[in-house]
Write a protein that holds these residues in place. Structure first.
Motif, mmCIF file in Angstrom:
data_model
loop_
_atom_site.group_PDB
_atom_site.id
_atom_site.type_symbol
_atom_site.label_atom_id
_atom_site.label_comp_id
_atom_site.label_asym_id
_atom_site.label_seq_id
_atom_site.Cartn_x
_atom_site.Cartn_y
_atom_site.Cartn_z
ATOM 1 N N ARG A 406 0.820 -1.205 0.000
ATOM 2 C CA ARG A 406 0.000 0.000 0.000
ATOM 3 C C ARG A 406 0.859 1.263 0.000
ATOM 4 O O ARG A 406 0.586 2.228 -0.712
ATOM 5 N N VAL A 407 1.897 1.266 0.815
ATOM 6 C CA VAL A 407 2.747 2.456 0.941
ATOM 7 C C VAL A 407 3.508 2.732 -0.351
ATOM 8 O O VAL A 407 3.600 3.882 -0.800
ATOM 9 N N LEU A 408 4.050 1.690 -0.977
ATOM 10 C CA LEU A 408 4.781 1.894 -2.228
ATOM 11 C C LEU A 408 3.845 2.349 -3.340
ATOM 12 O O LEU A 408 4.185 3.255 -4.118
ATOM 13 N N GLU A 409 2.664 1.747 -3.423
ATOM 14 C CA GLU A 409 1.708 2.187 -4.446
ATOM 15 C C GLU A 409 1.268 3.621 -4.204
ATOM 16 O O GLU A 409 1.301 4.464 -5.111
ATOM 17 N N ASP A 410 0.867 3.913 -2.978
ATOM 18 C CA ASP A 410 0.379 5.257 -2.667
ATOM 19 C C ASP A 410 1.462 6.311 -2.855
ATOM 20 O O ASP A 410 1.167 7.470 -3.173
ATOM 21 N N GLY A 411 2.727 5.908 -2.665
ATOM 22 C CA GLY A 411 3.834 6.850 -2.819
ATOM 23 C C GLY A 411 4.379 6.941 -4.229
ATOM 24 O O GLY A 411 5.407 7.590 -4.461
ATOM 25 N N GLY A 412 3.707 6.307 -5.178
ATOM 26 C CA GLY A 412 4.142 6.371 -6.566
ATOM 27 C C GLY A 412 5.358 5.517 -6.878
ATOM 28 O O GLY A 412 6.074 5.774 -7.859
ATOM 29 N N ALA A 413 5.595 4.492 -6.052
ATOM 30 C CA ALA A 413 6.772 3.638 -6.243
ATOM 31 C C ALA A 413 6.381 2.234 -6.702
ATOM 32 O O ALA A 413 6.984 1.241 -6.286
ATOM 33 N N GLN A 474 -11.912 7.246 -4.181
ATOM 34 C CA GLN A 474 -11.398 8.540 -3.782
ATOM 35 C C GLN A 474 -11.383 8.634 -2.260
ATOM 36 O O GLN A 474 -12.082 7.897 -1.569
ATOM 37 N N ALA A 475 -10.591 9.534 -1.746
ATOM 38 C CA ALA A 475 -10.493 9.721 -0.297
ATOM 39 C C ALA A 475 -11.868 10.005 0.290
ATOM 40 O O ALA A 475 -12.643 10.795 -0.262
ATOM 41 N N ASP A 476 -12.161 9.312 1.385
ATOM 42 C CA ASP A 476 -13.419 9.484 2.124
ATOM 43 C C ASP A 476 -14.653 8.969 1.390
ATOM 44 O O ASP A 476 -15.787 9.187 1.833
ATOM 45 N N ASP A 477 -14.470 8.268 0.281
ATOM 46 C CA ASP A 477 -15.617 7.661 -0.396
ATOM 47 C C ASP A 477 -16.051 6.395 0.341
ATOM 48 O O ASP A 477 -15.248 5.710 0.969
ATOM 49 N N THR A 478 -17.324 6.098 0.273
ATOM 50 C CA THR A 478 -17.837 4.821 0.764
ATOM 51 C C THR A 478 -18.677 4.188 -0.333
ATOM 52 O O THR A 478 -19.500 4.851 -0.962
ATOM 53 N N GLY A 479 -18.428 2.906 -0.586
ATOM 54 C CA GLY A 479 -19.256 2.172 -1.528
ATOM 55 C C GLY A 479 -19.004 2.447 -2.991
ATOM 56 O O GLY A 479 -19.869 2.179 -3.833
ATOM 57 N N PHE A 480 -17.835 2.993 -3.358
ATOM 58 C CA PHE A 480 -17.475 3.223 -4.745
ATOM 59 C C PHE A 480 -18.466 4.126 -5.476
ATOM 60 O O PHE A 480 -18.799 3.900 -6.631
ATOM 61 N N GLY A 481 -18.931 5.151 -4.781
ATOM 62 C CA GLY A 481 -19.741 6.164 -5.448
ATOM 63 C C GLY A 481 -18.871 7.195 -6.141
ATOM 64 O O GLY A 481 -19.206 7.716 -7.206
ATOM 65 N N LEU A 531 -12.695 10.127 -10.865
ATOM 66 C CA LEU A 531 -11.533 10.996 -11.044
ATOM 67 C C LEU A 531 -10.463 10.160 -11.721
ATOM 68 O O LEU A 531 -9.968 9.186 -11.156
ATOM 69 N N VAL A 532 -10.117 10.526 -12.952
ATOM 70 C CA VAL A 532 -9.106 9.805 -13.721
ATOM 71 C C VAL A 532 -7.806 10.589 -13.652
ATOM 72 O O VAL A 532 -7.761 11.770 -14.009
ATOM 73 N N VAL A 533 -6.759 9.953 -13.177
ATOM 74 C CA VAL A 533 -5.457 10.603 -13.000
ATOM 75 C C VAL A 533 -4.461 9.944 -13.941
ATOM 76 O O VAL A 533 -4.229 8.732 -13.872
ATOM 77 N N LEU A 534 -3.855 10.752 -14.821
ATOM 78 C CA LEU A 534 -2.969 10.213 -15.847
ATOM 79 C C LEU A 534 -1.641 10.962 -15.877
ATOM 80 O O LEU A 534 -1.597 12.168 -15.600
#
Length: 581
Positions: A406-413, A474-481, A531-534
């Protein structure tokens, strides 16, 4: 009497023999090609009173014989014939984990008959498991990663029973640590909302008057010391209800579990010395100099106390969700006190090193939020450097590896994760596959003297979905809305295809990169947004459905952030193309 609250166990797949080997005139070894949980189906013909014995095994010994030394022995199926017509029999009350079956007392059809011996017309392996529906698919251009996905998935299937078992043979016990550590992977492959709610019920019923939630539930066996009381295991009582709320928007899970959650935190407080916990098993089966078992590379106090802090943070959030404002403040204060004590004991500010500097020590400190802001960059850099200096070998165990991912993914590694897992020369997933495993084993080096069908190290599937495919929340989302699509375009992977049936609908990602250009096809469920991040440095380098972004109503918002293009898209299917510069 209570209604069944989870999906029932069913026969989910049937395997025919792949090979057949003669051992003696009346004993033969069947190989079904896949290590899995299940039973046999026997079709046989013979005289009344004839008996067939079938000995299942997940591995073979050095002589090529069925080996139950690490999976629980003796275990066998005996069938006594009634005689006359062809008979078909399946066990009804017990299952085992196996790939091989030694048949004694009969002769397979097609082999030279022996007078007085029954004929085994057919022997099949029937894979049984919890029938929770499959909700995810994943494939990519990397063959080893596809094999790893299958390896882990078979361990998941084999250990989804009425409880989340450690193994489908020797113990079949509901060890709790894997429920929250592997849950992030499991939820992408299977609909586990009912299954995990049932686990909450089991934990509630198993909680002791002291507040302790034992390491296994239901507690069919009472173990001692860390095998009964380890915070990384019992904390499933706090973490699982919160995850169900996050993944499925299941507020009722928190409501029904809240009293249990409170009592467990109170129990941990009673065990702590100045907010430091020191008991338990620690980072179980990490890769140290000794045979795997209790933590070798990371102090037990670090993993236990980090988990204690995480529990307090989640309980504060849960209290807030339930409108218990004062209790939320109290648990937040407790979390702050634990954090101060943790950093005082384990952190060296001058060097940015946590404790022994193990992968687990760094990863859990970062993931749990225990690192203060001024030190985050240095600590993360130390983690990455420690992986490089170790030759990109993994050392984290059952507890730490999920947090490392989780840490490596979240940190872009994610490139580091690729380098650590795209290999078969050191203990890990590829090493297990190279050594013949068809289901994930209990130990990184695939030792024969432990279980060879264990899902506790199956954390990498979460990265396949959330990292490589980029399907997450996304941060603070519940249930993939509010969906986040942020694929990690690592070197060495040229395309990824994945889908996940969230409770809001099907999320589909299909990306490829070729000759300096990239394309992403994404499907977003109705009544949601993504939110699509590229990794696009200029908006003009990208088009949506072959048109500029500005010409599409589906684009709700677009902006640059942290060197990446961020686009908010509405529901529907979209194709994005861009030039890699």
């Amino acid at each position: 009497m209570k209604a069944e609250s989870s999906y029932p166990l069913k026969v989910m797949q049937t395997f025919e023999q792949q090979t057949l080997r003669k051992i003696t005139d009346s004993s033969y070894l069947y190989d079904f090609g896949q290590n899995a949980s299940g039973i046999i189906r026997l079709k046989v013909k013979g005289k009344k009173g004839d008996r067939i014995r079938i000995v299942p095994a997940e591995i073979l010994d050095d002589r090529g014989m069925a080996d139950q030394s690490a999976s629980g022995s003796p275990y066998y199926f005996d069938y006594t014939l009634k005689g006359g017509d062809e008979e078909i029999w399946e066990p009804r009350f017990s299952y085992y984990g196996f790939r091989y079956a030694l048949v004694e007392g009969g002769v397979p059809a097609g082999q030279p008959a022996i007078s007085g011996r029954p004929t085994v017309e057919r022997l099949q392996m029937l894979h049984t498991r919890n029938s929770a529906p499959e909700v995810g698919t994943f494939s990519c251009s990397n063959t080893l990663f596809n094999q790893t996905f299958k390896l882990i998935d078979w361990a998941m299937k084999s250990n989804m029973s009425h409880v989340s078992t450690d193994c489908p043979h020797r113990e079949k016990l509901g060890w709790l640590e894997q429920t929250h550590l592997v849950g992030g992977s499991l939820k992408y492959n299977y609909d586990i909302q009912l299954f995990y709610n049932k686990i909450i019920e089991d934990m509630t019923e198993s909680q002791l008057s002291s507040g302790l939630v034992p390491d296994i539930v239901p507690e069919y066996v009472v173990f001692e010391d860390g095998f009964r009381d380890s915070p990384e295991w019992g904390s499933a009582a706090v973490i699982i209800p919160w995850y169900l709320y996050e993944w499925y928007g299941d507020k009722k899970a928190i409501e029904k579990a809240y009293p249990m959650m409170k009592r467990y935190i109170s129990y941990l407080e009673s065990k702590a010395d100045a907010h430091i916990l020191s008991h338990g098993l620690g980072d179980w089966f990490d890769l140290g100099p000794k045979s795997p078992g209790e933590s070798q590379l990371t102090p037990k106090a670090l993993t236990a106390t980090a988990t204690f802090y995480y529990d307090a943070v989640l309980l504060a959030k849960a209290a807030g969700i339930l409108g218990k404002t004062e209790e939320a403040k109290a648990y937040q204060k407790l979390a702050e006190q634990i954090k101060i004590a943790f950093n005082k004991k384990f952190f060296e500010p001058a060097t940015g090193v946590y404790s022994t500097g193990s992968q687990t020590a760094y990863a859990m400190s970062i993931y749990m939020g225990l690192v203060d802001e001024p030190f985050k960059e240095k600590v993360f850099a130390n983690l990455k450097e420690s992986i490089r200096t170790s030759g990109y070998a993994l050392t984290a165990g059952d507890i730490g590896y999920r947090y490392l991912i989780r840490v490596l993914e979240d940190g872009g590694a994610s490139q580091l994760l690729y380098q650590m897992n795209n290999r078969d020369d050191v203990p890990g997933y590829g090493y297990q596959i190279r050594n013949g495993a068809t289901a994930l084993t209990e130990s990184w080096p695939a030792l024969k003297n432990v279980s060879n069908n264990h899902m506790m190290l199956g954390h990498l599937i979460e990265w396949f979905y959330s990292g490589l495919a980029g399907i997450k929340q996304q941060a603070d989302d519940t249930g993939f809305g509010k969906i986040l699509i942020e694929p990690q375009f690592v070197e060495g992977v040229d395309w990824v295809k994945a889908s996940y049936k969230a409770i809001t609908g099907d999320i589909v990602v299909d990306w490829k990169k070729e000759k300096g250009k990239s394309a992403l096809q994404v499907s977003i469920p109705a009544n949601t947004e993504a939110l699509v991040v590229l990794p696009v440095v200029k908006e003009k380098l990208l088009n949506l459905n072959q048109k500029p972004l500005s010409q599409h109503k589906a684009v709700k918002k677009q902006y640059m952030g942290n060197g990446k293009l961020k686009i908010v898209l509405g529901s529907g299917s979209h194709t994005l193309n861009w030039t890699n510069k």
